[in-house]
Design an enzyme around this catalytic site. Sequence first.
Site, PDB file in Angstrom:
ATOM      1  N   GLU A  57      35.386  44.815  54.171  1.00 22.82           N
ATOM      2  CA  GLU A  57      35.050  43.584  54.900  1.00 22.82           C
ATOM      3  C   GLU A  57      35.970  42.411  54.543  1.00 22.82           C
ATOM      4  O   GLU A  57      36.013  41.409  55.270  1.00 22.82           O
ATOM      5  CB  GLU A  57      33.571  43.197  54.707  1.00 22.82           C
ATOM      6  CG  GLU A  57      33.167  42.831  53.292  1.00 22.82           C
ATOM      7  CD  GLU A  57      32.500  43.982  52.546  1.00 22.82           C
ATOM      8  OE1 GLU A  57      32.930  45.142  52.734  1.00 22.82           O
ATOM      9  OE2 GLU A  57      31.568  43.716  51.770  1.00 22.82           O
TER      10      GLU A  57
ATOM     11  N   ARG B 273      34.876  41.696  38.264  1.00 21.50           N
ATOM     12  CA  ARG B 273      34.252  42.828  38.963  1.00 21.50           C
ATOM     13  C   ARG B 273      33.868  42.355  40.366  1.00 21.50           C
ATOM     14  O   ARG B 273      33.402  41.207  40.534  1.00 21.50           O
ATOM     15  CB  ARG B 273      32.973  43.309  38.258  1.00 21.50           C
ATOM     16  CG  ARG B 273      33.195  44.141  37.009  1.00 21.50           C
ATOM     17  CD  ARG B 273      33.775  45.537  37.307  1.00 21.50           C
ATOM     18  NE  ARG B 273      34.137  46.245  36.092  1.00 21.50           N
ATOM     19  CZ  ARG B 273      35.366  46.310  35.563  1.00 21.50           C
ATOM     20  NH1 ARG B 273      36.356  45.696  36.151  1.00 21.50           N
ATOM     21  NH2 ARG B 273      35.603  46.998  34.463  1.00 21.50           N
TER      22      ARG B 273
ATOM     23  N   ASP C 185      40.641  41.141  42.758  1.00 17.75           N
ATOM     24  CA  ASP C 185      41.239  42.402  42.316  1.00 17.75           C
ATOM     25  C   ASP C 185      40.409  43.580  42.827  1.00 17.75           C
ATOM     26  O   ASP C 185      40.676  44.712  42.456  1.00 17.75           O
ATOM     27  CB  ASP C 185      41.263  42.400  40.772  1.00 17.75           C
ATOM     28  CG  ASP C 185      42.438  43.185  40.193  1.00 17.75           C
ATOM     29  OD1 ASP C 185      43.362  43.511  40.962  1.00 17.75           O
ATOM     30  OD2 ASP C 185      42.428  43.479  38.982  1.00 17.75           O
TER      31      ASP C 185
ATOM     32  N   ILE D 156      39.598  37.408  27.740  1.00 15.29           N
ATOM     33  CA  ILE D 156      40.472  37.011  28.854  1.00 15.29           C
ATOM     34  C   ILE D 156      40.283  35.526  29.199  1.00 15.29           C
ATOM     35  O   ILE D 156      41.258  34.764  29.283  1.00 15.29           O
ATOM     36  CB  ILE D 156      40.191  37.878  30.112  1.00 15.29           C
ATOM     37  CG1 ILE D 156      40.455  39.363  29.804  1.00 15.29           C
ATOM     38  CG2 ILE D 156      41.049  37.411  31.290  1.00 15.29           C
ATOM     39  CD1 ILE D 156      39.990  40.334  30.875  1.00 15.29           C
TER      40      ILE D 156
ATOM     41  N   GLY E  70      44.799  44.250  37.558  1.00 14.49           N
ATOM     42  CA  GLY E  70      44.556  43.400  36.385  1.00 14.49           C
ATOM     43  C   GLY E  70      45.138  43.939  35.089  1.00 14.49           C
ATOM     44  O   GLY E  70      45.873  43.247  34.396  1.00 14.49           O
ATOM     45  N   ALA E  71      44.819  45.188  34.752  1.00 14.51           N
ATOM     46  CA  ALA E  71      45.231  45.719  33.449  1.00 14.51           C
ATOM     47  C   ALA E  71      46.423  46.656  33.577  1.00 14.51           C
ATOM     48  O   ALA E  71      46.805  47.311  32.609  1.00 14.51           O
ATOM     49  CB  ALA E  71      44.066  46.458  32.804  1.00 14.51           C
TER      50      ALA E  71
ATOM     51  N   ASP F 188      30.363  29.175  28.829  1.00 16.13           N
ATOM     52  CA  ASP F 188      29.990  30.465  28.230  1.00 16.13           C
ATOM     53  C   ASP F 188      28.867  30.207  27.231  1.00 16.13           C
ATOM     54  O   ASP F 188      29.099  29.779  26.103  1.00 16.13           O
ATOM     55  CB  ASP F 188      31.199  31.087  27.518  1.00 16.13           C
ATOM     56  CG  ASP F 188      30.914  32.519  27.057  1.00 16.13           C
ATOM     57  OD1 ASP F 188      29.731  32.843  26.805  1.00 16.13           O
ATOM     58  OD2 ASP F 188      31.874  33.297  26.942  1.00 16.13           O
TER      59      ASP F 188
ATOM     60  N   HIS G 253      43.471  46.147  42.372  1.00 18.32           N
ATOM     61  CA  HIS G 253      42.999  46.372  40.987  1.00 18.32           C
ATOM     62  C   HIS G 253      44.165  46.501  39.995  1.00 18.32           C
ATOM     63  O   HIS G 253      44.258  47.477  39.242  1.00 18.32           O
ATOM     64  CB  HIS G 253      42.080  47.617  40.912  1.00 18.32           C
ATOM     65  CG  HIS G 253      41.210  47.595  39.682  1.00 18.32           C
ATOM     66  ND1 HIS G 253      40.348  48.610  39.354  1.00 18.32           N
ATOM     67  CD2 HIS G 253      41.071  46.682  38.686  1.00 18.32           C
ATOM     68  CE1 HIS G 253      39.714  48.322  38.234  1.00 18.32           C
ATOM     69  NE2 HIS G 253      40.150  47.147  37.801  1.00 18.32           N
TER      70      HIS G 253
HETATM   71  P1  NAD Z   1      34.703  39.749  26.763  1.00 17.39           P
HETATM   72  O1  NAD Z   1      33.505  40.554  26.429  1.00 17.39           O
HETATM   73  O2  NAD Z   1      35.691  39.431  25.698  1.00 17.39           O
HETATM   74  O3  NAD Z   1      34.230  38.353  27.413  1.00 17.39           O
HETATM   75  C1  NAD Z   1      33.152  38.214  28.290  1.00 17.39           C
HETATM   76  C2  NAD Z   1      32.572  36.849  28.023  1.00 17.39           C
HETATM   77  O4  NAD Z   1      31.577  36.587  29.023  1.00 17.39           O
HETATM   78  C3  NAD Z   1      31.865  36.743  26.661  1.00 17.39           C
HETATM   79  O5  NAD Z   1      32.410  35.661  25.925  1.00 17.39           O
HETATM   80  C4  NAD Z   1      30.409  36.471  27.021  1.00 17.39           C
HETATM   81  O6  NAD Z   1      29.784  35.599  26.104  1.00 17.39           O
HETATM   82  C5  NAD Z   1      30.544  35.844  28.393  1.00 17.39           C
HETATM   83  N1  NAD Z   1      29.344  35.917  29.217  1.00 17.39           N
HETATM   84  C6  NAD Z   1      28.462  36.936  29.342  1.00 17.39           C
HETATM   85  N2  NAD Z   1      27.509  36.606  30.241  1.00 17.39           N
HETATM   86  C7  NAD Z   1      27.811  35.355  30.681  1.00 17.39           C
HETATM   87  C8  NAD Z   1      27.212  34.470  31.619  1.00 17.39           C
HETATM   88  N3  NAD Z   1      26.089  34.817  32.269  1.00 17.39           N
HETATM   89  N4  NAD Z   1      27.787  33.270  31.833  1.00 17.39           N
HETATM   90  C9  NAD Z   1      28.922  32.907  31.184  1.00 17.39           C
HETATM   91  N5  NAD Z   1      29.524  33.708  30.265  1.00 17.39           N
HETATM   92  C10 NAD Z   1      28.977  34.917  30.028  1.00 17.39           C
HETATM   93  O7  NAD Z   1      35.405  40.501  27.987  1.00 17.39           O
HETATM   94  P2  NAD Z   1      36.891  40.325  28.531  1.00 17.39           P
HETATM   95  O8  NAD Z   1      37.798  41.298  27.862  1.00 17.39           O
HETATM   96  O9  NAD Z   1      37.234  38.883  28.558  1.00 17.39           O
HETATM   97  O10 NAD Z   1      36.692  40.864  30.032  1.00 17.39           O
HETATM   98  C11 NAD Z   1      35.867  40.153  30.974  1.00 17.39           C
HETATM   99  C12 NAD Z   1      35.628  41.036  32.163  1.00 17.39           C
HETATM  100  O11 NAD Z   1      36.880  41.309  32.811  1.00 17.39           O
HETATM  101  C13 NAD Z   1      35.107  42.436  31.822  1.00 17.39           C
HETATM  102  O12 NAD Z   1      33.697  42.436  31.762  1.00 17.39           O
HETATM  103  C14 NAD Z   1      35.601  43.295  32.937  1.00 17.39           C
HETATM  104  O13 NAD Z   1      34.618  43.366  33.944  1.00 17.39           O
HETATM  105  C15 NAD Z   1      36.789  42.539  33.490  1.00 17.39           C
HETATM  106  N6  NAD Z   1      38.078  43.237  33.339  1.00 17.39           N
HETATM  107  C16 NAD Z   1      38.787  43.495  34.475  1.00 17.39           C
HETATM  108  C17 NAD Z   1      40.016  44.129  34.383  1.00 17.39           C
HETATM  109  C18 NAD Z   1      40.818  44.386  35.632  1.00 17.39           C
HETATM  110  O14 NAD Z   1      41.567  45.348  35.663  1.00 17.39           O
HETATM  111  N7  NAD Z   1      40.719  43.547  36.645  1.00 17.39           N
HETATM  112  C19 NAD Z   1      40.507  44.521  33.135  1.00 17.39           C
HETATM  113  C20 NAD Z   1      39.770  44.202  31.994  1.00 17.39           C
HETATM  114  C21 NAD Z   1      38.557  43.566  32.104  1.00 17.39           C
END
Ligand code: NAD
Length: 387
Positions: A259, A230, A254, A147, A273-274, A166, A271
Amino acid sequence: MMFTIQTLNNISQNGLSRFGDNYTVSGEADNPDAIVVRSFKMHDMPFGENLKAIARAGAGVNNIPLDKCTEQGIVVFNTPGANANAVKEIVLASLFLASRDIVGGIDWVQSLDKEENIAPIVEKNKSNFAGTEIKGKTLGVIGLGAIGAMVANNAIDLGMKVVGYDPYLSVEGALYLSNQVSKVNTLDEVYAEADYITIHVPLLESTKDMINEASLAKCKDGVKILNYSRGGLVNNSDIIKAIESNKVSCYVTDFPEAELLGVKGVIPVPHLGASTKESEENCAVMAVDEIKEYLENGNIINSVNFPNASMPRKPETSRIVIANKNVPSMIENITSKFAKNGLNIVDMLNKSRGDIAYNIIDITGDVDDSLCERIESLDNIIFARAL
Ligand code: NAD
């Protein structure tokens, strides 16, 4: 070979239709070879003896009993990145929601008296909802995975400057990123430079509350924070205080919690997002393709409990896949069974993950089921399957 697939929950037909003629697919299937699931809680569900794979059309797998699956040799898949575009689009929309008072303006218009002449009232009051543009501003992207990388690239297209952080960025991830995204080595650089910060990291012990009083103090005055990752990544009481002191001018989340409601400057989104039709379809397509690839070719792509392992099929060879406990001498024990049966191994892949090892072995000629039985009689073998 014919396979039986059970669906739990409604799975998009665009995905299921990919199974094709050799598959029977139904919600009621008895003793299926594989299951496709969304959120159905599978913890108390008995598994039939044919069950080889479960694919979750989505990312989280806490509705699936992973330890039990691993013990029974059932490969569990998920669909990482399948909903990335949906989240990216709502993040882009949120950059605008955070910049222009679109939400406040619409709420105000809806509250007007229908008996009045609306047009002059609108013209007189519109300046209350004026805002700023995103062009030329700096966006900080924390987490450049599926994302975050899409958001970063699209923000460049919209004329923003982008700083991305990252520390675990993969090589593929780095290649996908626009070279105009400035990659920084510390979060402090993001905090110091960004007018907008969007968070795209998983919630872990190490990332919990990463946006808190101390990190916000390092940000520019009036920074806008977007959280589609999250709720636990942002400390709610710290961000409310930061909004009250004008350190933060807007928080789009999201993950609404009590509060946050009614706090001016917070835009709570339910929520979403997806939540797009395409995202559900993408997840179903990916889940179905993963199951087909595993049942037909033994290739494992995007498993959460088995090692990923893929080898292209070669003409005039047969394939056997074997899972075993990850203990010494297994390859020797397994390959000796092939030698004893006069079988020539053409290609072999061995991968391990924690306590599990997985082998794909291609041989010339045919594999008969009795070879699988002889391999399964060895100690520490979880299963052997001829394809
Ligand atoms: P992804 O695994 O492709 O990307 C996560 C990235 O975070 C990775 O590149 C990883 O290297 C990096 N990372 C991990 N720890 C880190 C840190 N301490 N500092 C900086 N970077 C760090 O995941 P994604 O598909 O991009 O999704 C990201 C997050 O989005 C998911 O973990 C999920 O919680 C959330 N999400 C939310 C919805 C929603 O409905 N709002 C939907 C899908 C995903």
